[in-house]
Design a protein around this motif. Sequence first.
Motif, PDB file in Angstrom:
ATOM      1  N   LEU A 182       0.837  -1.204   0.000  1.00  0.00           N
ATOM      2  CA  LEU A 182       0.000   0.000   0.000  1.00  0.00           C
ATOM      3  C   LEU A 182       0.870   1.252   0.000  1.00  0.00           C
ATOM      4  O   LEU A 182       0.601   2.214  -0.743  1.00  0.00           O
ATOM      5  CB  LEU A 182      -0.915  -0.010   1.221  1.00  0.00           C
ATOM      6  CG  LEU A 182      -1.732   1.267   1.464  1.00  0.00           C
ATOM      7  CD1 LEU A 182      -2.738   1.485   0.341  1.00  0.00           C
ATOM      8  CD2 LEU A 182      -2.444   1.199   2.818  1.00  0.00           C
ATOM      9  N   ALA A 183       1.915   1.243   0.831  1.00  0.00           N
ATOM     10  CA  ALA A 183       2.808   2.398   0.893  1.00  0.00           C
ATOM     11  C   ALA A 183       3.523   2.616  -0.427  1.00  0.00           C
ATOM     12  O   ALA A 183       3.658   3.757  -0.899  1.00  0.00           O
ATOM     13  CB  ALA A 183       3.828   2.202   2.019  1.00  0.00           C
ATOM     14  N   ALA A 184       4.000   1.525  -1.052  1.00  0.00           N
ATOM     15  CA  ALA A 184       4.722   1.651  -2.319  1.00  0.00           C
ATOM     16  C   ALA A 184       3.830   2.233  -3.404  1.00  0.00           C
ATOM     17  O   ALA A 184       4.238   3.144  -4.145  1.00  0.00           O
ATOM     18  CB  ALA A 184       5.267   0.286  -2.749  1.00  0.00           C
ATOM     19  N   VAL A 185       2.609   1.744  -3.509  1.00  0.00           N
ATOM     20  CA  VAL A 185       1.686   2.255  -4.525  1.00  0.00           C
ATOM     21  C   VAL A 185       1.336   3.715  -4.235  1.00  0.00           C
ATOM     22  O   VAL A 185       1.318   4.559  -5.142  1.00  0.00           O
ATOM     23  CB  VAL A 185       0.411   1.393  -4.585  1.00  0.00           C
ATOM     24  CG1 VAL A 185      -0.622   2.028  -5.511  1.00  0.00           C
ATOM     25  CG2 VAL A 185       0.745  -0.017  -5.066  1.00  0.00           C
ATOM     26  N   SER A 186       1.096   4.031  -2.971  1.00  0.00           N
ATOM     27  CA  SER A 186       0.733   5.402  -2.602  1.00  0.00           C
ATOM     28  C   SER A 186       1.865   6.372  -2.872  1.00  0.00           C
ATOM     29  O   SER A 186       1.660   7.471  -3.408  1.00  0.00           O
ATOM     30  CB  SER A 186       0.328   5.456  -1.124  1.00  0.00           C
ATOM     31  OG  SER A 186      -0.790   4.630  -0.870  1.00  0.00           O
ATOM     32  N   MET A 187       3.102   5.984  -2.507  1.00  0.00           N
ATOM     33  CA  MET A 187       4.244   6.860  -2.781  1.00  0.00           C
ATOM     34  C   MET A 187       4.461   7.023  -4.282  1.00  0.00           C
ATOM     35  O   MET A 187       4.865   8.100  -4.744  1.00  0.00           O
ATOM     36  CB  MET A 187       5.504   6.306  -2.115  1.00  0.00           C
ATOM     37  CG  MET A 187       5.531   6.489  -0.613  1.00  0.00           C
ATOM     38  SD  MET A 187       7.129   6.044   0.124  1.00  0.00           S
ATOM     39  CE  MET A 187       7.115   4.257  -0.093  1.00  0.00           C
TER      40      MET A 187
ATOM     41  N   VAL B 185      -0.759   3.845   5.819  1.00  0.00           N
ATOM     42  CA  VAL B 185      -1.918   4.743   5.891  1.00  0.00           C
ATOM     43  C   VAL B 185      -1.483   6.187   5.668  1.00  0.00           C
ATOM     44  O   VAL B 185      -2.168   6.953   4.979  1.00  0.00           O
ATOM     45  CB  VAL B 185      -2.636   4.583   7.240  1.00  0.00           C
ATOM     46  CG1 VAL B 185      -3.713   5.654   7.412  1.00  0.00           C
ATOM     47  CG2 VAL B 185      -3.264   3.197   7.356  1.00  0.00           C
ATOM     48  N   SER B 186      -0.337   6.567   6.227  1.00  0.00           N
ATOM     49  CA  SER B 186       0.167   7.940   6.036  1.00  0.00           C
ATOM     50  C   SER B 186       0.478   8.205   4.571  1.00  0.00           C
ATOM     51  O   SER B 186       0.182   9.285   4.037  1.00  0.00           O
ATOM     52  CB  SER B 186       1.421   8.154   6.890  1.00  0.00           C
ATOM     53  OG  SER B 186       1.135   7.994   8.260  1.00  0.00           O
ATOM     54  N   CYS B 187       1.080   7.220   3.907  1.00  0.00           N
ATOM     55  CA  CYS B 187       1.370   7.362   2.474  1.00  0.00           C
ATOM     56  C   CYS B 187       0.077   7.453   1.668  1.00  0.00           C
ATOM     57  O   CYS B 187      -0.016   8.242   0.708  1.00  0.00           O
ATOM     58  CB  CYS B 187       2.204   6.187   1.979  1.00  0.00           C
ATOM     59  SG  CYS B 187       3.891   6.138   2.617  1.00  0.00           S
ATOM     60  N   LEU B 188      -0.925   6.668   2.055  1.00  0.00           N
ATOM     61  CA  LEU B 188      -2.212   6.716   1.357  1.00  0.00           C
ATOM     62  C   LEU B 188      -2.862   8.088   1.516  1.00  0.00           C
ATOM     63  O   LEU B 188      -3.432   8.630   0.559  1.00  0.00           O
ATOM     64  CB  LEU B 188      -3.136   5.631   1.905  1.00  0.00           C
ATOM     65  CG  LEU B 188      -4.534   5.551   1.276  1.00  0.00           C
ATOM     66  CD1 LEU B 188      -4.434   5.235  -0.223  1.00  0.00           C
ATOM     67  CD2 LEU B 188      -5.377   4.501   1.996  1.00  0.00           C
ATOM     68  N   MET B 189      -2.767   8.669   2.697  1.00  0.00           N
ATOM     69  CA  MET B 189      -3.302  10.018   2.921  1.00  0.00           C
ATOM     70  C   MET B 189      -2.589  11.025   2.024  1.00  0.00           C
ATOM     71  O   MET B 189      -3.227  11.899   1.426  1.00  0.00           O
ATOM     72  CB  MET B 189      -3.154  10.395   4.391  1.00  0.00           C
ATOM     73  CG  MET B 189      -4.030   9.594   5.338  1.00  0.00           C
ATOM     74  SD  MET B 189      -3.586   9.850   7.086  1.00  0.00           S
ATOM     75  CE  MET B 189      -3.757  11.631   7.231  1.00  0.00           C
ATOM     76  N   ALA B 190      -1.262  10.912   1.943  1.00  0.00           N
ATOM     77  CA  ALA B 190      -0.497  11.824   1.080  1.00  0.00           C
ATOM     78  C   ALA B 190      -0.907  11.667  -0.371  1.00  0.00           C
ATOM     79  O   ALA B 190      -1.057  12.655  -1.105  1.00  0.00           O
ATOM     80  CB  ALA B 190       0.998  11.572   1.249  1.00  0.00           C
ATOM     81  N   ALA B 191      -1.105  10.415  -0.807  1.00  0.00           N
ATOM     82  CA  ALA B 191      -1.534  10.175  -2.189  1.00  0.00           C
ATOM     83  C   ALA B 191      -2.904  10.773  -2.447  1.00  0.00           C
ATOM     84  O   ALA B 191      -3.160  11.317  -3.533  1.00  0.00           O
ATOM     85  CB  ALA B 191      -1.550   8.669  -2.468  1.00  0.00           C
ATOM     86  N   GLY B 192      -3.796  10.687  -1.455  1.00  0.00           N
ATOM     87  CA  GLY B 192      -5.119  11.280  -1.611  1.00  0.00           C
ATOM     88  C   GLY B 192      -5.057  12.792  -1.774  1.00  0.00           C
ATOM     89  O   GLY B 192      -5.760  13.357  -2.619  1.00  0.00           O
ATOM     90  N   VAL B 193      -4.214  13.433  -0.985  1.00  0.00           N
ATOM     91  CA  VAL B 193      -4.072  14.894  -1.084  1.00  0.00           C
ATOM     92  C   VAL B 193      -3.492  15.284  -2.435  1.00  0.00           C
ATOM     93  O   VAL B 193      -3.977  16.218  -3.101  1.00  0.00           O
ATOM     94  CB  VAL B 193      -3.184  15.422   0.062  1.00  0.00           C
ATOM     95  CG1 VAL B 193      -2.869  16.909  -0.143  1.00  0.00           C
ATOM     96  CG2 VAL B 193      -3.871  15.224   1.405  1.00  0.00           C
TER      97      VAL B 193
END
Length: 262
Positions: free
Chosen positions: A173-178, A227-235
Amino acid sequence: MRMTPVDFRAMASFLAVTFLAAGVLGAVQPATGIPVEVIQLTQFGPALGVGVAAMLWPGRVRALLTGGLPGRGGRGVLLIVTAPLIIVVSAGAYAALSGEVRFTRPDAPFALIASAQLIGACGEEIGWRCFLQPLLRTRFGPLAASVAVGIVWGVWHVQVFAQHPVYAGAFLLAAVSMSVVMGWALEGARASKLLFAGGFHALINLGMLLFMDEESGTVLPMVLFGVSCLMAAGVWTWLSAGRGWATAAAPAKLTAIMEDVR
């Protein structure tokens, strides 16, 4: 805007060399005596993959690496700022939930680790964000291309899947989000994209090394990081797609450049 057979062959060659080289480099690292906290030799797998593709199709690889669109330095700066914010949110959430502040003091000098981490991150990012991302971008939109690169990037860290399934899932999840964050930030960038992508990647790696104890396999810190990376990706997605930051013309322009070279 479809990928040519040459592009598919270039991508297949890049991926084959990247995965194989990473395995070989990881196997020989213990014999070199280089501590993994300083640098992991596997990080140079993508750079070797790009090198092989460049020997076979020099014009096309050069077009992908240099791009053909005006850069946006401001987004690169925002990308660099995003990295420590992700770590602060992750480490802060862990401290709030566990009552423990994680900090790992490295054995090697920090300046050496920081320099080596930047070099290693650039060794990865010349493949992921400077080659594979724009190659997929000739066929897909920025979000789809970033997700695809993120999945490949996450799976490439094959050793992670020896950990707890939740840990591995959170890492993916973190890798995809980043990847989504970097994809939006580097959309349309040219020569500066390697430095910005490598800087973001290195800061994330340093933050995880110092404050997240990434090598321990503990599930909760990795879940919070994901989850933090996912939040960043959302923003970043909201700012880029929702507020018109996306460069809709990028595929057509890059595809036109690719069609002019062999």
